[in-house]
Design an enzyme around this catalytic site. Structure first.
Site, short mmCIF file in Angstrom:
data_model
loop_
_atom_site.label_atom_id
_atom_site.label_comp_id
_atom_site.label_asym_id
_atom_site.label_seq_id
_atom_site.Cartn_x
_atom_site.Cartn_y
_atom_site.Cartn_z
CB SER A 1 -18.30 -8.10 -5.40
OG SER A 1 -17.01 -7.80 -5.89
CE1 TYR B 1 -14.26 -1.99 -6.43
CE2 TYR B 1 -14.25 -4.35 -6.74
CZ TYR B 1 -14.21 -3.26 -5.90
OH TYR B 1 -14.13 -3.45 -4.56
CB THR C 1 -17.17 0.47 -5.81
OG1 THR C 1 -18.28 -0.31 -5.34
CG2 THR C 1 -16.21 0.71 -4.66
CE LYS D 1 -19.92 -0.61 -0.98
NZ LYS D 1 -18.49 -0.89 -1.14
CG HIS E 1 -13.75 -0.63 -0.21
ND1 HIS E 1 -14.11 -0.30 -1.48
CD2 HIS E 1 -13.48 -1.97 -0.24
CE1 HIS E 1 -14.05 -1.37 -2.25
NE2 HIS E 1 -13.68 -2.40 -1.51
C1 LIG Z 1 -13.79 -9.02 2.33
C2 LIG Z 1 -14.40 -7.78 1.75
C3 LIG Z 1 -14.49 -7.65 0.38
C4 LIG Z 1 -15.06 -6.51 -0.18
N1 LIG Z 1 -15.19 -6.44 -1.53
C5 LIG Z 1 -15.83 -5.38 -2.07
C6 LIG Z 1 -16.07 -5.33 -3.44
O1 LIG Z 1 -15.73 -6.25 -4.18
N2 LIG Z 1 -16.70 -4.24 -3.94
C7 LIG Z 1 -17.10 -3.20 -3.14
O2 LIG Z 1 -17.67 -2.23 -3.62
N3 LIG Z 1 -16.90 -3.24 -1.82
C8 LIG Z 1 -16.27 -4.30 -1.26
N4 LIG Z 1 -16.10 -4.34 0.08
C9 LIG Z 1 -16.63 -3.26 0.92
C10 LIG Z 1 -18.07 -3.57 1.32
O3 LIG Z 1 -18.94 -3.47 0.23
C11 LIG Z 1 -18.56 -2.58 2.40
O4 LIG Z 1 -18.37 -1.27 1.95
C12 LIG Z 1 -17.87 -2.77 3.74
O5 LIG Z 1 -17.65 -4.14 4.00
C13 LIG Z 1 -18.71 -2.18 4.84
O6 LIG Z 1 -18.10 -2.29 6.06
P1 LIG Z 1 -18.40 -3.46 7.11
O7 LIG Z 1 -17.68 -4.66 6.60
O8 LIG Z 1 -17.82 -2.94 8.38
O9 LIG Z 1 -19.90 -3.67 7.17
C14 LIG Z 1 -15.52 -5.47 0.66
C15 LIG Z 1 -15.43 -5.61 2.04
C16 LIG Z 1 -14.88 -6.74 2.59
C17 LIG Z 1 -14.83 -6.88 4.09
#
Ligand SMILES: Cc1cc2nc3c(=O)[nH]c(=O)nc-3n(C[C@H](O)[C@H](O)[C@H](O)COP(=O)(O)O)c2cc1C
Length: 398
Positions: free
Chosen positions: A113, A137, A163, A259, A283
């Protein structure tokens, strides 16, 4: 329970989640576990997998089964990659390194990330030669964004993941309740929270408080992990649009991944623009609450894209059988977010490895129980479309 014993006693991703809950201060656990507003989409991502039933084949020689596949034109030992997650260092010092090493051990790609607490260069050095994707981002400071992209290229990242579901931050109310708010305040609540988790406090202080290393130089406020929960989206550019996406596509010679798409028309546009892969994602329910569950959205996206781009899906993957269901419905693979995050935050690299052990064991077991020996054999015939599946019959023609 000692670290390793507790991990050995974790048989399900849900057990790792419980372990993370016991070991992290409440505000930190909720930062990772929570979703936006009423968490309808967070819950529905999971429920969508639970609504699907499989039709196993029997009397197939499954003495050997292999879950390897091609993801974005490269080999992956499992049809999954680790999703980009920000601020992991708040759970475990340099938790992204733990995740990347676990990904390398299991031969699956790792996505880093923008808001990670381990820099692009730190990750590249931790897992030399491993398949890495950089999730960008789009910051209001576009030059800074382009410098990050250039750093990822120089460090050998093969993929750039953009994203697109975060034009503004989602309303994550658990963070507000826990006093993870702007400006970060040391309140009696979070001090008490931290005092209840002395091992976590000792680890954090021993390693130095986490910093969003990729963003060093952007501005002091934006690199402070302490402010991330409530400042989500603050530095991001809400004017980012299709033209800007095209310019990024043209500037990146490697694999290009978008994404955060859940509609056929958007997916079609992304494919026309030359994206190599689309991640059907909301997300993890952290942005628009009330948005469609990703597994429910996926058939529309696959129909729209055809063979022009790979379609991956994330959100709610907690079981190996979820991976089989996603592939049977046409996904090329899944991303896992919280599943490995719970492990990494509870026990660092060993915890992330445990999460992948659980998922890969369940995946191979499910394949064999379904009479499937390779991911190529996973097809739409595995999906039960009787009464339980009737809901999705209208949209899923696979
Ligand atoms: C704590 C946390 C931080 C996240 N940070 C980002 C991020 O920085 N960039 C991003 O594209 N998605 C981020 N996401 C989304 C994840 O990439 C992903 O889409 C999501 O966690 C998928 O769902 P799941 O947690 O149920 O597997 C984040 C998710 C969580 C739980």
């Amino acid at each position: 329970m000692s670290g390793n014993r507790a991990l050995r006693r974790a048989f399900r991703i849900e057990d790792l989640r419980a372990l993370a809950r016991r070991r992290l201060p409440r505000g930190v656990f909720d930062l990772f576990d929570g979703g936006a507003e009423d968490e309808l989409t967070l819950a529905d991502n999971r429920a969508a997998f639970q609504r699907v039933r499989l039709r196993p084949k029997v009397l197939v020689d499954v003495s050997r089964a292999d879950a390897s596949t091609q993801l974005l034109g490269g080999p992956s030992a499992l049809p999954m990659a680790i999703a980009p997650t920000g601020a992991v260092g708040f759970g475990w010092p340099h938790g992204e390194v733990a995740l990347a090493r676990a990904a390398q051990a299991f031969g699956i790609p790792f996505a880093l990330s923008t808001s990670a607490t381990s820099s692009i260069e730190r990750i590249a050095a931790a897992v030399p030669g491993h398949r890495l994707w950089f999730q960008a981002y789009i910051l209001k400071d576009r030059d800074f964004t382009m410098k990050l992209v250039e750093r990822a290229r120089a460090a050998g990242f093969e993929g750039l993941m953009i994203t697109v579901d975060l034009p503004v931050g989602g309303k994550r109310e658990r963070d507000f309740r826990n006093d993870f708010s702007i400006p970060f305040r040391w309140t009696p609540r979070n001090l008490r929270d931290f005092a209840l988790r002395p091992a976590w406090v000792a680890r954090q202080f021993a390693s130095g408080l986490p910093v969003m290393e990729n963003l060093i130089g952007l501005s002091a406020a934006s690199t402070s992990t302490q402010a991330i929960a409530s400042s989500v989206g603050r530095n991001y550019d809400p004017s980012f649009d299709w033209d800007a996406l095209r310019r990024l596509r043209d500037a990146w010679a490697g694999k290009f991944i978008v994404k955060g798409i859940v509609r056929g028309d958007d997916a079609e546009r992304a494919a026309r623009l030359g994206c190599d892969a689309i991640v059907v994602s909301n997300h993890g329910g952290r942005q628009l609450d009330g948005g469609v569950a990703t597994l429910d959205a996926m058939p529309e996206v696959i129909d729209a894209v055809g063979s022009r781009a790979s379609v991956l899906v994330d959100g709610g993957v907690r079981r190996g059988s979820d991976v089989v269901k996603a592939l049977a419905m046409g996904a090329a693979g899944v991303l896992v977010g919280r599943a490995t995050l719970y492990g990494a935050c509870a026990a660092g690299e060993a915890g992330a490895v445990r999460a992948l052990e659980i998922l890969s064991d369940e995946l191979l077991r499910t394949m064999r129980l379904c009479g499937i020996r390779s991911t190529a054999e996973i097809g739409p015939d595995l999906i039960f479309r009787g009464p339980l599946g009737a809901q999705r019959e209208s949209s899923f023609t696979g």
